[in-house]
Scaffold this active site. Sequence first.
Site, PDB file in Angstrom:
ATOM      1  CG  ASP A  69      -4.439  -5.021   2.077  1.00  0.00           C
ATOM      2  OD1 ASP A  69      -4.428  -4.342   1.118  1.00  0.00           O
ATOM      3  OD2 ASP A  69      -3.714  -6.209   2.374  1.00  0.00           O
TER       4      ASP A  69
ATOM      5  NE  ARG B 159       1.178  -1.923  -4.244  1.00  0.00           N
ATOM      6  CZ  ARG B 159       0.230  -2.100  -3.655  1.00  0.00           C
ATOM      7  NH1 ARG B 159      -0.049  -1.966  -2.425  1.00  0.00           N
ATOM      8  NH2 ARG B 159      -0.588  -3.097  -4.400  1.00  0.00           N
TER       9      ARG B 159
ATOM     10  CG  ASP C 148      -0.536  -4.463   0.385  1.00  0.00           C
ATOM     11  OD1 ASP C 148      -1.394  -3.731  -0.467  1.00  0.00           O
ATOM     12  OD2 ASP C 148      -0.804  -5.731   0.576  1.00  0.00           O
TER      13      ASP C 148
END
Length: 163
Positions: free
Chosen positions: A101, A86, A99
Amino acid sequence: MENPVCAYVGLGSNLQSPQQQLEQALDALARIPGTRLLQASSLYRSAPMGPQDQPDYLNAVAALETTLTPHELLDQLQSIETAQGRVRGATRWGARTLDLDLLLYGNETINNERLVVPHPGMKERSFVLYPLYEIAPGLLLPSGETLASLLDNCPREGLKVLP
């Protein structure tokens, strides 16, 4: 584990073999110290939120039991993202290898410069709500809202479960 908390993590990828990226991320989540991977949703395909000149995303949600603090868990998530290539760029909602979260951390509400929980966009995102509902249909958010009531106001918008 002493005083473990249930946390939910949203996963997304649209670069460098997204399905493999999510599988590797789930393995990495299971290896976080003081944390146990309880469950993971199916993989879901969704159109990108931001610029449309990027591949579709694959998304999932994982339930973790952890003794880490919210910020310690965030550090671990960001470390996994970095390990999987990333790159944090200037493009918001741009393409990415991974990603992760932090969507929910127990029943806590957190709002500081590093972390906002519940995740601020989750209530409008079908690619978060539907996978979350798959693994926690009876979930009550810190606001007192039920997950089911949020789904009533969130159309699937082309969201597809991978076979």
